[in-house]
Design a protein around this motif. Structure first.
Motif, PDB file in Angstrom:
ATOM      1  N   SER A   9       0.860  -1.180   0.000  1.00 12.31           N
ATOM      2  CA  SER A   9       0.000   0.000   0.000  1.00 12.31           C
ATOM      3  C   SER A   9       0.894   1.226   0.000  1.00 12.31           C
ATOM      4  O   SER A   9       1.880   1.270   0.740  1.00 12.31           O
ATOM      5  CB  SER A   9      -0.906   0.052   1.249  1.00 12.31           C
ATOM      6  N   LEU A  10       0.558   2.199  -0.829  1.00  9.19           N
ATOM      7  CA  LEU A  10       1.345   3.430  -0.884  1.00  9.19           C
ATOM      8  C   LEU A  10       0.400   4.623  -0.934  1.00  9.19           C
ATOM      9  O   LEU A  10      -0.504   4.674  -1.774  1.00  9.19           O
ATOM     10  CB  LEU A  10       2.246   3.445  -2.112  1.00  9.19           C
ATOM     11  N   CYS A  11       0.594   5.561  -0.018  1.00  2.43           N
ATOM     12  CA  CYS A  11      -0.256   6.744   0.072  1.00  2.43           C
ATOM     13  C   CYS A  11       0.600   7.993  -0.058  1.00  2.43           C
ATOM     14  O   CYS A  11       1.722   8.029   0.448  1.00  2.43           O
ATOM     15  CB  CYS A  11      -0.987   6.791   1.420  1.00  2.43           C
ATOM     16  N   ARG A  32       3.569  -2.375 -12.818  1.00  3.23           N
ATOM     17  CA  ARG A  32       4.339  -3.566 -12.443  1.00  3.23           C
ATOM     18  C   ARG A  32       3.822  -4.188 -11.157  1.00  3.23           C
ATOM     19  O   ARG A  32       4.045  -5.371 -10.913  1.00  3.23           O
ATOM     20  CB  ARG A  32       5.814  -3.183 -12.298  1.00  3.23           C
ATOM     21  N   ARG A  33       3.122  -3.403 -10.339  1.00  2.00           N
ATOM     22  CA  ARG A  33       2.609  -3.918  -9.065  1.00  2.00           C
ATOM     23  C   ARG A  33       1.096  -3.719  -9.007  1.00  2.00           C
ATOM     24  O   ARG A  33       0.591  -2.876  -8.252  1.00  2.00           O
ATOM     25  CB  ARG A  33       3.306  -3.231  -7.900  1.00  2.00           C
ATOM     26  N   PRO A  34       0.336  -4.505  -9.788  1.00  2.00           N
ATOM     27  CA  PRO A  34      -1.120  -4.336  -9.830  1.00  2.00           C
ATOM     28  C   PRO A  34      -1.812  -4.673  -8.520  1.00  2.00           C
ATOM     29  O   PRO A  34      -2.964  -4.271  -8.305  1.00  2.00           O
ATOM     30  CB  PRO A  34      -1.550  -5.300 -10.953  1.00  2.00           C
ATOM     31  N   ASN A  35      -1.136  -5.405  -7.638  1.00  2.00           N
ATOM     32  CA  ASN A  35      -1.730  -5.745  -6.346  1.00  2.00           C
ATOM     33  C   ASN A  35      -1.389  -4.747  -5.246  1.00  2.00           C
ATOM     34  O   ASN A  35      -1.777  -4.931  -4.099  1.00  2.00           O
ATOM     35  CB  ASN A  35      -1.278  -7.147  -5.919  1.00  2.00           C
ATOM     36  N   THR A  36      -0.628  -3.717  -5.603  1.00  2.00           N
ATOM     37  CA  THR A  36      -0.335  -2.648  -4.653  1.00  2.00           C
ATOM     38  C   THR A  36      -1.411  -1.568  -4.786  1.00  2.00           C
ATOM     39  O   THR A  36      -1.739  -1.153  -5.895  1.00  2.00           O
ATOM     40  CB  THR A  36       1.042  -2.034  -4.918  1.00  2.00           C
ATOM     41  N   ALA A  37      -1.949  -1.136  -3.660  1.00  3.76           N
ATOM     42  CA  ALA A  37      -2.973  -0.087  -3.661  1.00  3.76           C
ATOM     43  C   ALA A  37      -2.287   1.274  -3.566  1.00  3.76           C
ATOM     44  O   ALA A  37      -1.573   1.546  -2.600  1.00  3.76           O
ATOM     45  CB  ALA A  37      -3.929  -0.280  -2.488  1.00  3.76           C
ATOM     46  N   PHE A  38      -2.492   2.123  -4.581  1.00  6.62           N
ATOM     47  CA  PHE A  38      -1.905   3.455  -4.615  1.00  6.62           C
ATOM     48  C   PHE A  38      -2.999   4.489  -4.359  1.00  6.62           C
ATOM     49  O   PHE A  38      -4.025   4.498  -5.035  1.00  6.62           O
ATOM     50  CB  PHE A  38      -1.263   3.733  -5.974  1.00  6.62           C
ATOM     51  N   SER A  39      -2.758   5.366  -3.412  1.00  6.49           N
ATOM     52  CA  SER A  39      -3.715   6.436  -3.095  1.00  6.49           C
ATOM     53  C   SER A  39      -2.979   7.766  -3.122  1.00  6.49           C
ATOM     54  O   SER A  39      -1.924   7.919  -2.495  1.00  6.49           O
ATOM     55  CB  SER A  39      -4.326   6.203  -1.706  1.00  6.49           C
TER      56      SER A  39
END
Length: 282
Positions: free
Chosen positions: A111-113, A162-169
């Protein structure tokens, strides 16, 4: 599986050039792996990193993070050798020195915010906007330096796909768009890019309107990342400096503030509508 390359939050990053030190580390790593009787595929399965990442690292085209070096030392039973080989590693100039530690955390985040009030987050910048920023930066850089840094930032943006399972907000201030850095054409390209990236299922882009009486972002920009071990880190940047925030009580403060900022900003659909409205007024 995870990767071992650096990325970047507000500054930029990308795949390192194959410097002598990176090539040496890669060669040492390969020799140890082969001595252990492991193919790249077998080794990747054991260590928990992708085969692609291992191959690039052994070619000297990936910068190994401390976490990887420690894990590899355990698996290959040569921790001292790998630490010694990693001691003098050098990075590509496209990645600022103060950004390096956060870059490794960002690359592995699930997860990246990001909240930005200074410039559009690096992961969301189209090339015209990147060039507009770098061309106005002081002290001035050469054309070669500019091209290198632009390429590094564009490479880093592949993290989103490259990271479709990482949630970007992302929460970005409306002022950053209406300021028209680089002029109307650059701003139009920026808006088009934001609208396109916002269609990705793992990306949420929210705009903080110009008028918001209860705004809690007065202390400035912030980045937050959740690791595969579900540990959260915070990151802030200043003038040629940065702070990695690791203390749980401090990270908790940032998480509370970011949650409030998301509630205060326009939702994703309203943000897209506002972007289209700004585009229409250009």
């Amino acid at each position: 599986m995870v990767d071992v390359e650096d990325a970047g939050a507000g500054v930029g990053g990308g795949e390192p050039e194959a410097t002598d030190s990176l090539k040496t580390f890669g060669a040492v790593h390969k020799a140890l792996r082969e001595t252990a009787g492991l193919t790249q595929e077998e080794y990747a399965e054991v260590i928990g990193y992708s085969v692609h990442a291992i191959a690039k690292l052994e070619q000297g085209r990936r910068f190994p993070q401390p976490r990887f070096i420690e894990r590899a030392g355990e698996v290959l039973e040569a921790p001292r050798v790998l630490r010694a080989a990693a001691r003098n590693l050098t990075r590509r100039q496209g990645l600022a020195s103060w950004f390096q530690q956060w870059a490794g955390i960002e690359e592995e985040a699930i997860s990246l915010c990001a909240y930005e009030c200074r410039a559009i987050p690096g992961l969301l910048q189209p090339e015209p906007y990147i060039r507009a920023i770098f061309e106005r930066r002081l002290p001035p850089v050469t054309e070669e330096q500019l091209d290198r840094e632009v390429a590094a930032r564009l490479e880093r943006q592949q993290l989103l796909a490259r990271r479709p399972n990482t949630a970007f907000s992302f929460v970005i201030e409306q002022a950053l768009i209406v300021r028209r850095v680089g002029g109307s054409d650059v701003t139009r390209a920026l808006i088009e890019h934001l609208l396109e990236v916002g269609k990705l299922r793992n990306v949420e882009i929210q705009v903080m309107p110009l008028e918001q009486e209860d705004h809690v972002g007065v202390d400035g920009q912030m980045y937050l990342a959740e690791t595969p071990d579900h540990q959260w880190f915070g990151y802030t940047e200043g003038q040629r400096s940065s702070s990695l925030i690791t203390a749980p009580e401090d990270v908790s403060v940032l998480l509370q503030r970011y949650g409030k900022l998301r509630a205060q900003a326009l939702d994703c659909r309203a943000s897209a509508s506002l972007l289209k409205e700004i585009r229409g007024a250009l």
